[in-house]
Design a protein around this motif. Structure first.
Motif, mmCIF file in Angstrom:
data_model
loop_
_atom_site.group_PDB
_atom_site.id
_atom_site.type_symbol
_atom_site.label_atom_id
_atom_site.label_comp_id
_atom_site.label_asym_id
_atom_site.label_seq_id
_atom_site.Cartn_x
_atom_site.Cartn_y
_atom_site.Cartn_z
ATOM 1 N N TYR A 133 144.303 17.050 153.093
ATOM 2 C CA TYR A 133 144.420 17.310 151.646
ATOM 3 C C TYR A 133 143.217 18.128 151.130
ATOM 4 N N TYR A 134 143.146 19.368 151.554
ATOM 5 C CA TYR A 134 141.951 20.169 151.275
ATOM 6 C C TYR A 134 142.089 21.011 150.012
ATOM 7 N N GLN A 135 140.964 21.218 149.360
ATOM 8 C CA GLN A 135 140.923 22.090 148.190
ATOM 9 C C GLN A 135 139.579 22.822 148.187
ATOM 10 N N ALA A 136 139.621 24.137 148.160
ATOM 11 C CA ALA A 136 138.370 24.910 148.102
ATOM 12 C C ALA A 136 137.756 24.774 146.715
ATOM 13 N N PRO A 137 136.427 24.545 146.630
ATOM 14 C CA PRO A 137 135.780 24.471 145.322
ATOM 15 C C PRO A 137 135.971 25.782 144.555
ATOM 16 N N ALA A 138 136.180 25.664 143.245
ATOM 17 C CA ALA A 138 136.448 26.858 142.438
ATOM 18 C C ALA A 138 135.548 26.875 141.214
ATOM 19 N N LEU A 139 134.967 28.052 140.945
ATOM 20 C CA LEU A 139 134.156 28.260 139.742
ATOM 21 C C LEU A 139 134.958 29.120 138.778
ATOM 22 N N LEU A 140 135.260 28.576 137.596
ATOM 23 C CA LEU A 140 136.056 29.289 136.587
ATOM 24 C C LEU A 140 135.137 29.690 135.434
ATOM 25 N N ARG A 141 135.368 30.865 134.839
ATOM 26 C CA ARG A 141 134.493 31.304 133.749
ATOM 27 C C ARG A 141 135.292 31.510 132.467
ATOM 28 N N ASP A 142 134.552 31.586 131.362
ATOM 29 C CA ASP A 142 135.122 31.861 130.032
ATOM 30 C C ASP A 142 136.257 30.884 129.717
ATOM 31 N N VAL A 143 136.062 29.652 130.109
ATOM 32 C CA VAL A 143 137.113 28.653 129.892
ATOM 33 C C VAL A 143 137.124 28.264 128.410
ATOM 34 N N SER A 196 148.981 13.566 146.312
ATOM 35 C CA SER A 196 149.239 13.665 144.870
ATOM 36 C C SER A 196 147.986 14.149 144.125
ATOM 37 N N GLN A 197 146.819 13.828 144.669
ATOM 38 C CA GLN A 197 145.567 14.288 144.054
ATOM 39 C C GLN A 197 145.421 15.799 144.266
ATOM 40 N N GLN A 198 145.786 16.251 145.455
ATOM 41 C CA GLN A 198 145.752 17.683 145.761
ATOM 42 C C GLN A 198 146.700 18.423 144.805
ATOM 43 N N GLN A 199 147.876 17.863 144.619
ATOM 44 C CA GLN A 199 148.863 18.481 143.733
ATOM 45 C C GLN A 199 148.334 18.536 142.293
ATOM 46 N N ARG A 200 147.627 17.460 141.906
ATOM 47 C CA ARG A 200 147.061 17.403 140.553
ATOM 48 C C ARG A 200 146.080 18.565 140.345
ATOM 49 N N VAL A 201 145.214 18.799 141.343
ATOM 50 C CA VAL A 201 144.232 19.883 141.233
ATOM 51 C C VAL A 201 144.958 21.234 141.194
ATOM 52 N N TRP A 202 145.964 21.397 142.050
ATOM 53 C CA TRP A 202 146.733 22.656 142.047
ATOM 54 C C TRP A 202 147.367 22.891 140.673
ATOM 55 N N ASP A 203 147.881 21.835 140.067
ATOM 56 C CA ASP A 203 148.538 21.983 138.750
ATOM 57 C C ASP A 203 147.530 22.479 137.701
ATOM 58 N N PHE A 204 146.332 21.916 137.725
ATOM 59 C CA PHE A 204 145.306 22.372 136.779
ATOM 60 C C PHE A 204 144.989 23.849 137.011
ATOM 61 N N LEU A 205 144.829 24.209 138.291
ATOM 62 C CA LEU A 205 144.454 25.593 138.588
ATOM 63 C C LEU A 205 145.586 26.542 138.213
ATOM 64 N N ALA A 253 139.185 22.191 130.496
ATOM 65 C CA ALA A 253 137.864 21.866 129.936
ATOM 66 C C ALA A 253 137.879 20.520 129.208
ATOM 67 N N GLN A 254 139.038 19.903 129.135
ATOM 68 C CA GLN A 254 139.173 18.675 128.365
ATOM 69 C C GLN A 254 139.487 17.452 129.215
ATOM 70 N N GLU A 255 140.289 17.662 130.278
ATOM 71 C CA GLU A 255 140.778 16.528 131.069
ATOM 72 C C GLU A 255 140.047 16.460 132.405
ATOM 73 N N GLU A 256 140.040 15.269 132.980
ATOM 74 C CA GLU A 256 139.441 15.101 134.305
ATOM 75 C C GLU A 256 140.345 15.740 135.353
ATOM 76 N N VAL A 257 139.834 16.738 136.056
ATOM 77 C CA VAL A 257 140.613 17.324 137.148
ATOM 78 C C VAL A 257 140.521 16.410 138.364
ATOM 79 N N PHE A 258 139.312 15.870 138.560
ATOM 80 C CA PHE A 258 139.012 15.027 139.715
ATOM 81 C C PHE A 258 139.203 15.803 141.021
ATOM 82 N N GLY A 259 138.628 16.989 141.007
ATOM 83 C CA GLY A 259 138.597 17.858 142.176
ATOM 84 C C GLY A 259 137.415 18.803 141.984
ATOM 85 N N PRO A 260 137.104 19.643 143.000
ATOM 86 C CA PRO A 260 135.892 20.475 142.932
ATOM 87 C C PRO A 260 136.098 21.744 142.091
#
Ligand code: NAD
Length: 483
Positions: free
Chosen positions: A365-375, A331-340, A382-389
């Motif tokens: 339950y793997y997730q590659a770290p992601a760097l996002l720009r111009d957020v 469910s944590q993995q899914q949460r990160v996917w939803d944000f992305l 930029a407002q909520e805790e993703v709780f992922g990389p």
């Protein structure tokens, strides 16, 4: 697999006991998604048993020990945990998917928390207050009695150390509800405490779901103080339940902490720390540096360097001890996917991503770290805790703008400020709304000694350091009129 599963029991009054319900929960290894143990799915009855054991211990034994004797026991526990650090790290690695270095660091932090609070026991004292002629006034710091500890899954050993260590040092006894995904190391620590001589009932562990056993703990009339570490949502519930019987609460909640990089910063020093602050524990850290605010003058070159570093990050099974392990559960993995996917829908660019190694089982339950720009500053990523990389970068034009962005979330846990300008360091530290501020570093190596906690939706009260002991005690004022 099924036949090899072990049954993990509650630990109440120095005894391993099954839950009253006889029901269990599976323990899943996040690295492969497979169950390997069973936990007790306890209920209000088990909490009641633990609270009674704790009360008995408090009244008959713990409250009769001197502060120095409590300190000696905590010091013995610190040494015992040090002896068992590898074993505890291995338990937590499998239970929580922590890479070896992280699991080991957590066990060592636990050693250090017990050591720190062992030394603090007999330094906690009240005061005398100058008052009217003919009076003497003094204050006593008294323990609450039986304290309840509700612990999240991201750093079970560390949070147990700071919360239970502080409470015991101040003279309380503890009933602990670990997170359902992260109980095993804490059950073992409670057993080690019994081995070094902690009296029955001083440390009691009851496992199960939050809405069942956690709720029962927060509601129990025999709990005199609640230390809650977890999400803002559950923190609100705890506060409401505790308010009904005016039980004091410490709330250690979430964060959306900014790393603020000025153009004059030492980027060689900043870059590794910016990365570590978002990938440590796969980004599942309350104090993760999840927002990157960069002076527009260095935005492009910094993102380029960071992007290269992100591409080199490797993600895989905890035992491979790579840069990043798995997330705690599906469910944590899914949460990160939803944000992305929301970020994608908003056309927020991904600068770079790490790589999941081929050896990682597809069921983990793997997730590659992601760097996002111009957020955009008010986008939910930029407002909520993703709780992922996931690191959300944006630029600022001057100091005022940096402060505005830094303070533009509901949270206020930690902030990192990177600049060589001494006056700006102080100005920024004063203006950022945050419980901790780090200048030209981030986290200061953990800082068992450093008071920790938030403002705004990050919570209130402080844990860690000597300051925590004030929260684990209540102050009694004694005025004597002697003429
Ligand atoms: P969570 O709030 O879902 O759960 C935390 C604990 O509360 C667990 O033990 C859970 O079982 C229990 N719980 C859940 N519902 C409950 C209820 N109704 N009544 C009583 N207890 C209940 O949080 P989580 O997902 O385990 O942890 C992640 C969160 O914790 C993040 O928001 C993170 O920022 C925060 N956190 C904060 C700190 C800090 O020191 N500020 C440290 C670590 C984690």
């Amino acid at each position: 697999m099924e036949q090899n599963r072990r049954m993990q029991l509650n630990y109440i009054a120095n005894t391993s006991v099954p839950s009253a319900s006889g029901r269990t929960l599976p323990v899943i290894d996040p690295s492969d998604g497979q169950p390997f143990d069973e936990l007790q799915r306890s209920n209000a009855h088990d909490i009641d048993t633990a609270v009674h054991a704790a009360r008995k211990c408090h009244d008959a034994v713990w409250s009769k020990l001197s502060a120095a004797e409590r300190g000696r026991l905590l010091m013995k526990l610190s040494a015992k945990v040090a002896e068992h650090a590898d074993e505890l790290a291995a338990i937590e690695q499998r239970d929580c998917g922590k890479p070896t270095k992280q699991a080991r660091a957590d066990a060592i932090a636990l050693v250090r928390y017990f050591e720190f609070y062992a030394g603090a026991c007999d330094k906690l004292h009240g005061d005398t207050i100058p008052y009217l002629d003919g009076y003497s006034v003094l204050t006593w710091r008294e323990p609450h009695g039986v304290t309840g500890h509700i612990i999240p899954w991201n750093y079970p050993m560390q949070i147990f150390g700071r919360s239970v260590g502080g409470a015991l040092a101040a003279g309380n006894v503890c009933v602990i509800k670990p997170a359902e995904d992260a109980c095993l190391s804490l059950i073992r620590v409670a057993q080690l405490a019994a081995e070094v001589g902690f009296p029955a009932g001083a440390i009691n562990i009851v496992t199960g779901y939050g809405h069942e056993v956690g709720d029962a703990l927060a509601r129990h009339e025999g709990i005199d103080h609640i230390s809650f570490t977890g999400s803002p949502k559950v923190g609100t519930l705890i506060q409401q339940v505790a308010a009904e019987r005016h039980c004091p609460v410490t709330l250690e909640l979430g964060g959306k902490s900014p790393q603020i990089i000025f153009a004059d910063a030492d980027l060689d020093a900043a870059i590794p720390m910016v990365i570590n602050a978002i990938v440590q524990n796969a980004g599942q850290t309350c104090s993760a540096g999840s927002r990157l605010l960069v002076d527009q003058a260095i935005y492009e070159p910094l993102l380029e360097r960071l992007g290269q570093a992100f591409e080199n990050l490797r993600v895989g099974p905890a035992a491979m001890d790579l840069d990043v392990g798995p997330l705690i559960r599906q469910s944590q993995q899914q949460r990160v996917w939803d944000f992305l996917s929301d970020a994608h829908a908003a056309s927020i660019p991904i600068v770079a991503q790490g790589r999941i190694v081929d050896e990682a089982p597809e069921t983990g339950y793997y997730q590659a770290p992601a760097l996002l720009r111009d957020v955009p500053a008010y986008h939910r990523i930029a407002q909520e805790e993703v709780f992922g990389p996931v690191l959300a970068a944006m630029s600022f034009k001057d100091e005022d703008h940096a402060v505005e962005l830094a303070n533009a979330t509901q949270f206020g846990l930690v902030a990192g400020i990177w600049t060589r300008d001494g006056a700006r360091q102080f100005r920024m530290a004063r203006r950022v709304k945050s419980g901790q501020v780090f200048i030209n570093n981030y986290g200061a190596g953990g800082g068992v000694e450093l008071p920790f906690g938030g403002v705004k939706s990050s919570g209130y009260g402080r844990e860690k350091g000597f300051e925590a002991l004030l929260g684990f005690t209540t102050l009694k004022t004694v005025a004597i009129r002697h003429g």
